[in-house]
Design a protein around this motif. Structure first.
Motif, PDB file in Angstrom:
ATOM      1  N   LEU A 179       0.945  -1.412   0.052  1.00  0.00           N
ATOM      2  CA  LEU A 179       0.227   0.036  -0.033  1.00  0.00           C
ATOM      3  C   LEU A 179       0.981   1.205  -0.097  1.00  0.00           C
ATOM      4  CD1 LEU A 179      -2.837  -1.099   2.781  1.00  0.00           C
ATOM      5  CD2 LEU A 179      -2.924  -0.930   0.112  1.00  0.00           C
ATOM      6  N   ALA A 180       2.152   1.025   0.234  1.00  0.00           N
ATOM      7  CA  ALA A 180       2.851   2.198   0.274  1.00  0.00           C
ATOM      8  C   ALA A 180       2.892   2.997  -0.965  1.00  0.00           C
ATOM      9  CB  ALA A 180       4.524   1.834   0.619  1.00  0.00           C
ATOM     10  N   SER A 181       2.934   2.281  -2.093  1.00  0.00           N
ATOM     11  CA  SER A 181       2.859   3.016  -3.318  1.00  0.00           C
ATOM     12  C   SER A 181       1.755   4.018  -3.625  1.00  0.00           C
ATOM     13  CB  SER A 181       2.517   1.822  -4.428  1.00  0.00           C
ATOM     14  OG  SER A 181       1.551   1.354  -4.635  1.00  0.00           O
ATOM     15  N   LEU A 182       0.727   3.866  -2.687  1.00  0.00           N
ATOM     16  CA  LEU A 182      -0.393   4.931  -3.097  1.00  0.00           C
ATOM     17  C   LEU A 182      -0.017   6.311  -2.305  1.00  0.00           C
ATOM     18  CD1 LEU A 182      -3.452   2.815  -1.808  1.00  0.00           C
ATOM     19  CD2 LEU A 182      -2.770   3.429  -4.076  1.00  0.00           C
ATOM     20  N   VAL A 183       1.042   6.296  -1.485  1.00  0.00           N
ATOM     21  CA  VAL A 183       1.500   7.654  -0.889  1.00  0.00           C
ATOM     22  C   VAL A 183       3.027   7.993  -1.608  1.00  0.00           C
ATOM     23  CG1 VAL A 183       0.229   7.553   1.132  1.00  0.00           C
ATOM     24  CG2 VAL A 183       2.498   6.469   1.091  1.00  0.00           C
ATOM     25  N   GLY A 184       3.420   7.287  -2.848  1.00  0.00           N
ATOM     26  CA  GLY A 184       4.587   7.626  -3.493  1.00  0.00           C
ATOM     27  C   GLY A 184       5.971   6.932  -2.836  1.00  0.00           C
ATOM     28  N   ALA A 185       5.616   6.020  -2.103  1.00  0.00           N
ATOM     29  CA  ALA A 185       6.932   5.289  -1.248  1.00  0.00           C
ATOM     30  C   ALA A 185       7.234   4.424  -2.317  1.00  0.00           C
ATOM     31  CB  ALA A 185       6.591   4.953  -0.181  1.00  0.00           C
ATOM     32  N   GLY A 186       6.731   3.843  -3.165  1.00  0.00           N
ATOM     33  CA  GLY A 186       7.293   2.883  -4.265  1.00  0.00           C
ATOM     34  C   GLY A 186       6.887   1.545  -3.628  1.00  0.00           C
ATOM     35  N   GLY A 187       7.711   0.508  -4.159  1.00  0.00           N
ATOM     36  CA  GLY A 187       7.614  -0.925  -3.740  1.00  0.00           C
ATOM     37  C   GLY A 187       6.715  -1.656  -4.624  1.00  0.00           C
ATOM     38  N   LEU A 188       6.358  -3.120  -4.199  1.00  0.00           N
ATOM     39  CA  LEU A 188       5.699  -3.899  -5.159  1.00  0.00           C
ATOM     40  C   LEU A 188       4.249  -3.647  -5.548  1.00  0.00           C
ATOM     41  CD1 LEU A 188       7.571  -7.035  -3.792  1.00  0.00           C
ATOM     42  CD2 LEU A 188       7.876  -6.234  -6.107  1.00  0.00           C
ATOM     43  N   GLY A 189       3.845  -2.855  -4.706  1.00  0.00           N
ATOM     44  CA  GLY A 189       2.287  -2.355  -4.807  1.00  0.00           C
ATOM     45  C   GLY A 189       2.343  -1.558  -6.382  1.00  0.00           C
TER      46      GLY A 189
END
Length: 522
Positions: free
Chosen positions: A464-474
């Motif tokens: 879910l981190a990708s939803l706030v621009g943190a990247g990762g497999l999301g």
């Protein structure tokens, strides 16, 4: 002494990881944002590739951000420097002003308001509008003669589907229903991810959807767009918006973005959307071809990925191996940092509450309450305070990792037979020595079980981190959801699952190494 050196080394490694992940972009780097639907990815890539081709600046892509408020707050907080927005959204949702009189007024008002209130400039538009549009199935007999929203309102007991944002914003569902007198059946308004809207109406789970007018899936799913005969929706001219400070600090940025003025029509956007959503190609590849046609970039200047979600799944994974490797590293660092900090805090809290029932009565309800907060809601609460990127992601992951570690530490210490501690006191051990030589070794299997549980939870939650621009497999998971492409979803889901299994296996090996053989047998 050896243990102390190991602890110092681990702390140093984690500190380096934390610096690598959280380091802010310095001068010479422009951060480009985009919301979480296909057209935004296309426009974000247009901005990014044009900057790369016509400036010496490096570009950091922060795409798939959740909704208008998250993306705008990111720009306002300098977490990104530029992203594509729509004039109607800017006027109603951000400036919270009444519906506009015309297109020119809307454009002028958002430029004036954003500059004066937020230090943000609206640049020349891309050349098209993308408004909300209600759409029904062409083959639905109930809507055979329906061509306008007013005519639709005469049909009672409707089931409507829209994006989460559409259900909340000022120019969204509630105001639309009030303007036209739409009557829905109980539970008839359903919030869906943008990529799931078309599946819902194709499967007759809803009767009408709030689509986007430039979306190629309207035609692909044989939908009819209804005329907004009461002019409810405002003008939605698409344009890049950028921080004035970023434009001033990078003199080449403004002229580069000016090259995108009037570059695309609604038909162009529908065609590119079709390539991504229906044919499964990557947004970066599609945009690169489009910009080469318009002489904005050359083949040598484009850095877009060229793999698509078609063909054998193994080939798709191989073509995207570099991309996935970067995502795995980012995901791994986020998880390790959050797990390390949560382990330190959780073990300390666990020891404390094991010694005090009064403290336990306070700590467990507080930590347990944090655990019950939905992850998306927690991220939503954190973004206005911490901005987007790694900070809110790490805080959220820390919160979700804490409870299993605190509970397992408390349970482990409480499970130690008091007679062992009494024996230690009888032979002259201090309380600190009893803790280190008796309680910790005996409680260690239970403590490590909590850490293993938290590690597996974190790997999944970190998507879910990708939803706030943190990247990762999301990133590929949400990108695949927006276009309903299973290979793209698997590009993130399979490595995440393997990473969770690897964490559990490695921590199991560590447990076998550090736990006394006698306790392992027990």
């Amino acid at each position: 002494m050896i243990a102390r050196r190991v602890h110092v080394a681990i702390a140093s490694v984690i500190a380096v990881m934390l610096f690598a992940v959280t380091a802010r972009a310095d001068s010479g780097i422009v951060r480009v944002g985009a919301k979480n639907f296909t057209e935004q990815l296309l426009l974000g890539e247009m901005i990014a590739q044009t900057i790369e081709a016509h400036t010496p600046l490096a570009v950091e892509r922060r795409f798939q951000l959740g909704g208008t408020q998250v993306t705008f707050e990111a720009l306002r907080a300098s977490a990104i420097d530029v992203y594509p927005e729509y004039t109607g959204t800017g006027l109603l949702t951000i400036l919270k002003e009444p519906p506009p009189a015309d297109r020119d007024y809307t454009r002028r008002r958002v430029d004036e308001g954003f500059r004066s209130q937020f230090g943000i400039a609206w640049l020349a538009g891309f050349g098209f509008e993308n408004t909300y549009a209600l759409a029904v199935r062409e083959n639905d007999a109930r809507f055979a003669g329906v061509r306008t929203i007013t005519e639709l309102a005469r049909t009672r007991e409707l089931a409507l589907g829209g994006t989460h944002e559409f259900m909340e914003r000022a120019d969204g569902f509630a105001a639309l229903a009030a303007r036209y007198g739409l009557v829905l059946r109980d539970g008839g308004a359903t919030s869906l991810d943008p990529g799931l809207l078309y599946a819902a109406i194709a499967n007759a789970q809803v009767d009408v959807i709030a689509a986007f007018s430039t979306d190629a899936r309207i035609k692909a799913n044989a939908l009819r767009v209804l005329d907004d005969d009461r002019a409810f929706f405002p003008p939605y001219e698409a344009a890049p918006i950028a921080r004035v400070a970023a434009l001033a600090a990078n003199p080449s940025l403004g002229p580069a973005l000016a090259r995108l003025a009037g570059i695309a029509t609604s038909d162009d956007m529908r065609r590119m959307s079709y390539e991504v959503d229906i044919r499964g190609r990557l947004a970066g590849e599609v945009v690169s071809e489009f910009l080469r046609e318009r002489k904005i970039v050359t083949a040598s200047s484009s850095s877009a990925q060229t793999a698509s979600a078609s063909g054998p799944i193994l080939d798709y994974f191989w073509d995207n191996r570099t991309y996935v490797a970067g995502l795995v590293l980012r995901h791994l660092l986020l998880t390790l940092i959050a797990l390390f900090v949560a382990t330190l805090a959780g073990v300390a809290l666990g020891f404390a509450v094991a010694r005090s029932d009064g403290l336990a009565a306070i700590v467990f309800p507080v930590v347990g309450t944090f655990q019950t907060v939905p992850s998306l809601a927690l991220l939503g609460f954190l973004v206005p305070v911490l901005g987007i990127g790694v900070k809110p992601a790490l805080v959220a992951l820390f919160v979700y990792a804490l409870l299993p570690i605190v509970r397992s530490t408390h349970a482990g210490i409480r499970s130690v037979d008091p007679r062992f501690c009494d024996v230690g006191r009888g032979i002259g051990l201090s309380e600190a020595q009893i803790l280190r030589r008796i309680e910790v070794p005996l409680a260690l299997p239970t403590i490590l079980a909590g850490v293993r549980t938290s590690a597996v939870i974190l790997v999944g939650t970190a998507t879910l981190a990708s939803l706030v621009g943190a990247g990762g497999l999301g990133d590929p998971i949400f990108r695949g959801l927006s276009s309903l492409r299973a290979p793209t979803i698997l590009l993130g889901a399979i490595p995440a699952a393997l990473l969770a299994l690897a964490f559990d296996k490695i921590l199991g090996i560590i447990e076998r190494r550090v736990v006394s053989p006698g306790l392992r047998k027990k």
